[in-house]
Design a protein around this motif. Sequence first.
Motif, PDB file in Angstrom:
ATOM      1  N   LEU A   1      32.428  39.442  35.828  1.00  0.00           N
ATOM      2  CA  LEU A   1      33.663  39.836  35.136  1.00  0.00           C
ATOM      3  C   LEU A   1      34.418  40.881  35.961  1.00  0.00           C
ATOM      4  O   LEU A   1      35.644  40.842  36.080  1.00  0.00           O
ATOM      5  CB  LEU A   1      33.323  40.456  33.775  1.00  0.00           C
ATOM      6  CG  LEU A   1      33.481  39.578  32.543  1.00  0.00           C
ATOM      7  CD1 LEU A   1      33.192  40.394  31.305  1.00  0.00           C
ATOM      8  CD2 LEU A   1      34.862  38.940  32.469  1.00  0.00           C
ATOM      9  N   ARG A   2      33.627  41.806  36.540  1.00  0.00           N
ATOM     10  CA  ARG A   2      34.243  42.842  37.373  1.00  0.00           C
ATOM     11  C   ARG A   2      34.935  42.207  38.583  1.00  0.00           C
ATOM     12  O   ARG A   2      36.052  42.580  38.934  1.00  0.00           O
ATOM     13  CB  ARG A   2      33.169  43.839  37.831  1.00  0.00           C
ATOM     14  CG  ARG A   2      33.746  45.201  38.222  1.00  0.00           C
ATOM     15  CD  ARG A   2      32.644  46.216  38.504  1.00  0.00           C
ATOM     16  NE  ARG A   2      31.676  46.315  37.436  1.00  0.00           N
ATOM     17  CZ  ARG A   2      30.344  46.146  37.590  1.00  0.00           C
ATOM     18  NH1 ARG A   2      29.839  45.874  38.770  1.00  0.00           N
ATOM     19  NH2 ARG A   2      29.540  46.263  36.562  1.00  0.00           N
ATOM     20  N   ARG A   3      34.280  41.213  39.190  1.00  0.00           N
ATOM     21  CA  ARG A   3      34.891  40.527  40.345  1.00  0.00           C
ATOM     22  C   ARG A   3      36.204  39.855  39.942  1.00  0.00           C
ATOM     23  O   ARG A   3      37.186  39.895  40.686  1.00  0.00           O
ATOM     24  CB  ARG A   3      33.938  39.461  40.901  1.00  0.00           C
ATOM     25  CG  ARG A   3      32.762  40.026  41.666  1.00  0.00           C
ATOM     26  CD  ARG A   3      31.811  38.920  42.061  1.00  0.00           C
ATOM     27  NE  ARG A   3      32.340  38.082  43.138  1.00  0.00           N
ATOM     28  CZ  ARG A   3      31.879  36.868  43.422  1.00  0.00           C
ATOM     29  NH1 ARG A   3      30.908  36.338  42.719  1.00  0.00           N
ATOM     30  NH2 ARG A   3      32.391  36.189  44.417  1.00  0.00           N
ATOM     31  N   LEU A   4      36.203  39.226  38.774  1.00  0.00           N
ATOM     32  CA  LEU A   4      37.420  38.537  38.317  1.00  0.00           C
ATOM     33  C   LEU A   4      38.545  39.541  38.058  1.00  0.00           C
ATOM     34  O   LEU A   4      39.693  39.315  38.456  1.00  0.00           O
ATOM     35  CB  LEU A   4      37.118  37.725  37.048  1.00  0.00           C
ATOM     36  CG  LEU A   4      36.252  36.469  37.260  1.00  0.00           C
ATOM     37  CD1 LEU A   4      35.724  35.933  35.937  1.00  0.00           C
ATOM     38  CD2 LEU A   4      37.056  35.390  37.988  1.00  0.00           C
ATOM     39  N   ARG A   5      38.191  40.658  37.423  1.00  0.00           N
ATOM     40  CA  ARG A   5      39.224  41.680  37.147  1.00  0.00           C
ATOM     41  C   ARG A   5      39.729  42.296  38.458  1.00  0.00           C
ATOM     42  O   ARG A   5      40.932  42.550  38.614  1.00  0.00           O
ATOM     43  CB  ARG A   5      38.661  42.763  36.229  1.00  0.00           C
ATOM     44  CG  ARG A   5      38.500  42.282  34.793  1.00  0.00           C
ATOM     45  CD  ARG A   5      38.042  43.409  33.877  1.00  0.00           C
ATOM     46  NE  ARG A   5      38.027  42.987  32.484  1.00  0.00           N
ATOM     47  CZ  ARG A   5      36.971  43.109  31.675  1.00  0.00           C
ATOM     48  NH1 ARG A   5      35.845  43.646  32.127  1.00  0.00           N
ATOM     49  NH2 ARG A   5      37.047  42.705  30.434  1.00  0.00           N
ATOM     50  N   ASP A   6      38.790  42.544  39.385  1.00  0.00           N
ATOM     51  CA  ASP A   6      39.197  43.091  40.695  1.00  0.00           C
ATOM     52  C   ASP A   6      40.144  42.130  41.406  1.00  0.00           C
ATOM     53  O   ASP A   6      41.108  42.538  42.051  1.00  0.00           O
ATOM     54  CB  ASP A   6      37.971  43.336  41.593  1.00  0.00           C
ATOM     55  CG  ASP A   6      37.176  44.549  41.145  1.00  0.00           C
ATOM     56  OD1 ASP A   6      37.694  45.305  40.299  1.00  0.00           O
ATOM     57  OD2 ASP A   6      36.043  44.723  41.630  1.00  0.00           O
ATOM     58  N   HIS A   7      39.835  40.835  41.294  1.00  0.00           N
ATOM     59  CA  HIS A   7      40.673  39.833  41.959  1.00  0.00           C
ATOM     60  C   HIS A   7      42.100  39.866  41.404  1.00  0.00           C
ATOM     61  O   HIS A   7      43.073  39.844  42.166  1.00  0.00           O
ATOM     62  CB  HIS A   7      40.066  38.435  41.792  1.00  0.00           C
ATOM     63  CG  HIS A   7      40.752  37.394  42.621  1.00  0.00           C
ATOM     64  ND1 HIS A   7      40.293  37.000  43.851  1.00  0.00           N
ATOM     65  CD2 HIS A   7      41.904  36.698  42.413  1.00  0.00           C
ATOM     66  CE1 HIS A   7      41.124  36.099  44.357  1.00  0.00           C
ATOM     67  NE2 HIS A   7      42.109  35.896  43.506  1.00  0.00           N
ATOM     68  N   VAL A   8      42.217  39.925  40.074  1.00  0.00           N
ATOM     69  CA  VAL A   8      43.548  39.985  39.451  1.00  0.00           C
ATOM     70  C   VAL A   8      44.277  41.256  39.901  1.00  0.00           C
ATOM     71  O   VAL A   8      45.484  41.229  40.163  1.00  0.00           O
ATOM     72  CB  VAL A   8      43.438  39.911  37.906  1.00  0.00           C
ATOM     73  CG1 VAL A   8      44.808  40.121  37.275  1.00  0.00           C
ATOM     74  CG2 VAL A   8      42.871  38.564  37.484  1.00  0.00           C
TER      75      VAL A   8
ATOM     76  N   HIS B   1      46.609  34.887  34.710  1.00  0.00           N
ATOM     77  CA  HIS B   1      45.212  34.992  35.152  1.00  0.00           C
ATOM     78  C   HIS B   1      44.488  36.092  34.368  1.00  0.00           C
ATOM     79  O   HIS B   1      43.346  35.912  33.942  1.00  0.00           O
ATOM     80  CB  HIS B   1      45.139  35.289  36.654  1.00  0.00           C
ATOM     81  CG  HIS B   1      45.522  34.123  37.516  1.00  0.00           C
ATOM     82  ND1 HIS B   1      45.639  34.209  38.889  1.00  0.00           N
ATOM     83  CD2 HIS B   1      45.810  32.832  37.198  1.00  0.00           C
ATOM     84  CE1 HIS B   1      45.981  33.027  39.374  1.00  0.00           C
ATOM     85  NE2 HIS B   1      46.097  32.183  38.365  1.00  0.00           N
ATOM     86  N   ALA B   2      45.157  37.231  34.204  1.00  0.00           N
ATOM     87  CA  ALA B   2      44.540  38.362  33.495  1.00  0.00           C
ATOM     88  C   ALA B   2      44.206  37.986  32.051  1.00  0.00           C
ATOM     89  O   ALA B   2      43.132  38.340  31.533  1.00  0.00           O
ATOM     90  CB  ALA B   2      45.486  39.569  33.526  1.00  0.00           C
ATOM     91  N   GLU B   3      45.102  37.255  31.393  1.00  0.00           N
ATOM     92  CA  GLU B   3      44.842  36.837  29.996  1.00  0.00           C
ATOM     93  C   GLU B   3      43.614  35.937  29.912  1.00  0.00           C
ATOM     94  O   GLU B   3      42.804  36.051  28.988  1.00  0.00           O
ATOM     95  CB  GLU B   3      46.055  36.066  29.457  1.00  0.00           C
ATOM     96  CG  GLU B   3      47.234  36.954  29.096  1.00  0.00           C
ATOM     97  CD  GLU B   3      48.414  36.126  28.575  1.00  0.00           C
ATOM     98  OE1 GLU B   3      49.316  36.729  28.002  1.00  0.00           O
ATOM     99  OE2 GLU B   3      48.422  34.890  28.747  1.00  0.00           O
TER     100      GLU B   3
END
Length: 225
Positions: free
Chosen positions: A105-112, A178-180
């Motif tokens: 989840l952290r990787r996905l948030r960092d990516h956004v 993407h963030a949503e």
Amino acid sequence: MTEQSGPSTQQIVEKVWLSIAERRLRPGVQLKEEQLATIFNVSRARIRQALTVLERDGLVTIIPNRGAFICKPSVEEARDVFFVRRTVERCVIERLCVSVSKPNLRRLRDHVAQERIANAQDITTDIIKLSGGFHLLLAETVGSDFLFTTMRDLISRSSLITAVYRNTNRFNCGPDEHAEIVEAIANNDAVKATHLMAHHLDHVESELDLSEIRDLSHDLRAALS
Ligand SMILES: [Zn+2]
């Protein structure tokens, strides 16, 4: 010149990929080995390796005795690619909503967050890479090699389709959408997350003009410079 000098096979692949995504290289254009070897200052063997990778990714067609050409996706293929993406990405999202880990989840948030920075700074190459990269990262975090490989193929083809058929000069999937999606995954809300992804892919496809081939550069050197 030794084989070690000049850009690597992967760097050459990325350069061609980006030139296609940025619509500087037009579908149908011939990628001549000798000319590419001069442009990149590498051996023809390395160019052949790069062309083989590009063919695997669905970006280049190699015709025996004629050479390598940037693929020209048809309108039907474009629709098919988005049809398959809807199916595969729905499956990816459903699995993530059940099993996503905190580090992922952290990787996905960092990516956004990276996408937002690229947008704010208006760095086209980063925006293009990160937009497609978000969808690839979703597949990667599921932990299935097959889903990841399938998505890599679909994203490459989508880039080519976008390069040919996009209505505007913007290449941005949109960090807000993407963030949503990431937050719905974080809440394990599969209904909302799959709905958001379907809406997002509708949005991306709606920005394509599936009725005409755009006129892009024939000039290899200018496109790759
Ligand atoms: Zn997207």
